[in-house]
Design a protein around this motif. Structure first.
Motif, PDB file in Angstrom:
ATOM      1  N   ASP A 153     172.446 100.030  54.135  1.00  0.00           N
ATOM      2  CA  ASP A 153     171.774 100.617  55.293  1.00  0.00           C
ATOM      3  C   ASP A 153     171.037  99.563  56.126  1.00  0.00           C
ATOM      4  O   ASP A 153     170.554  99.864  57.220  1.00  0.00           O
ATOM      5  N   ALA A 154     170.982  98.340  55.653  1.00  0.00           N
ATOM      6  CA  ALA A 154     170.283  97.275  56.377  1.00  0.00           C
ATOM      7  C   ALA A 154     170.951  96.956  57.709  1.00  0.00           C
ATOM      8  O   ALA A 154     170.288  96.515  58.643  1.00  0.00           O
ATOM      9  N   THR A 155     172.235  97.201  57.813  1.00  0.00           N
ATOM     10  CA  THR A 155     172.939  96.902  59.063  1.00  0.00           C
ATOM     11  C   THR A 155     172.720  97.981  60.118  1.00  0.00           C
ATOM     12  O   THR A 155     173.185  97.825  61.242  1.00  0.00           O
ATOM     13  N   ALA A 156     172.016  99.033  59.792  1.00  0.00           N
ATOM     14  CA  ALA A 156     171.719 100.070  60.775  1.00  0.00           C
ATOM     15  C   ALA A 156     170.598  99.643  61.719  1.00  0.00           C
ATOM     16  O   ALA A 156     170.487 100.167  62.820  1.00  0.00           O
ATOM     17  N   HIS A 157     169.808  98.682  61.308  1.00  0.00           N
ATOM     18  CA  HIS A 157     168.719  98.169  62.137  1.00  0.00           C
ATOM     19  C   HIS A 157     169.229  96.985  62.958  1.00  0.00           C
ATOM     20  O   HIS A 157     170.068  96.213  62.490  1.00  0.00           O
ATOM     21  N   PRO A 158     168.734  96.798  64.166  1.00  0.00           N
ATOM     22  CA  PRO A 158     169.216  95.699  65.016  1.00  0.00           C
ATOM     23  C   PRO A 158     169.056  94.310  64.390  1.00  0.00           C
ATOM     24  O   PRO A 158     169.961  93.482  64.488  1.00  0.00           O
ATOM     25  N   VAL A 159     167.954  94.056  63.722  1.00  0.00           N
ATOM     26  CA  VAL A 159     167.754  92.739  63.107  1.00  0.00           C
ATOM     27  C   VAL A 159     168.736  92.534  61.958  1.00  0.00           C
ATOM     28  O   VAL A 159     169.334  91.458  61.807  1.00  0.00           O
ATOM     29  N   GLY A 160     168.915  93.563  61.149  1.00  0.00           N
ATOM     30  CA  GLY A 160     169.873  93.477  60.048  1.00  0.00           C
ATOM     31  C   GLY A 160     171.295  93.305  60.539  1.00  0.00           C
ATOM     32  O   GLY A 160     172.069  92.535  59.969  1.00  0.00           O
TER      33      GLY A 160
END
Length: 100
Positions: free
Chosen positions: A63-70
């Motif tokens: 789920d870390a890739t759901a955030h823009p920084v991730g």
């Protein structure tokens, strides 16, 4: 989404023509250098994508890739090594032709 991905990939392919023209080894043929860059970039990006994805799933952090920084970090981890490997391949001098 698929059309966006295809459009971005086509833009990359066109931009790579101009980059390879400048960055290739002086003795390398332009078309050969372009094809080598595209092949090396694509193959290494695929391997990096699968590897980083498997690590994230293994750590239960997909789920870390759901955030823009991730997502930005994921893209850097995939495409930066692919670019370096592609550049390394086109900077190498071409092999001499075998003499019959």
């Amino acid at each position: 989404m698929d059309t966006v991905v295809v459009a971005l990939w086509l833009i990359f392919l066109v931009a790579a023509v101009f980059y390879v023209r400048r960055a290739r080894h002086p003795d390398a043929r332009p078309l050969a250098a372009y094809l080598i860059f595209i092949l090396a970039f694509t193959a290494s990006a695929f391997v990096a994508f699968v590897t980083v994805s498997m690590i994230l799933v293994g750590l239960d952090r997909s789920d870390a890739t759901a955030h823009p920084v991730g997502a930005a970090l994921f893209l850097v981890l995939v495409f930066a090594p692919a670019f370096v490997i592609g550049r390394w391949q086109i900077r190498k001098p071409p092999r001499p032709s075998p003499e019959p």
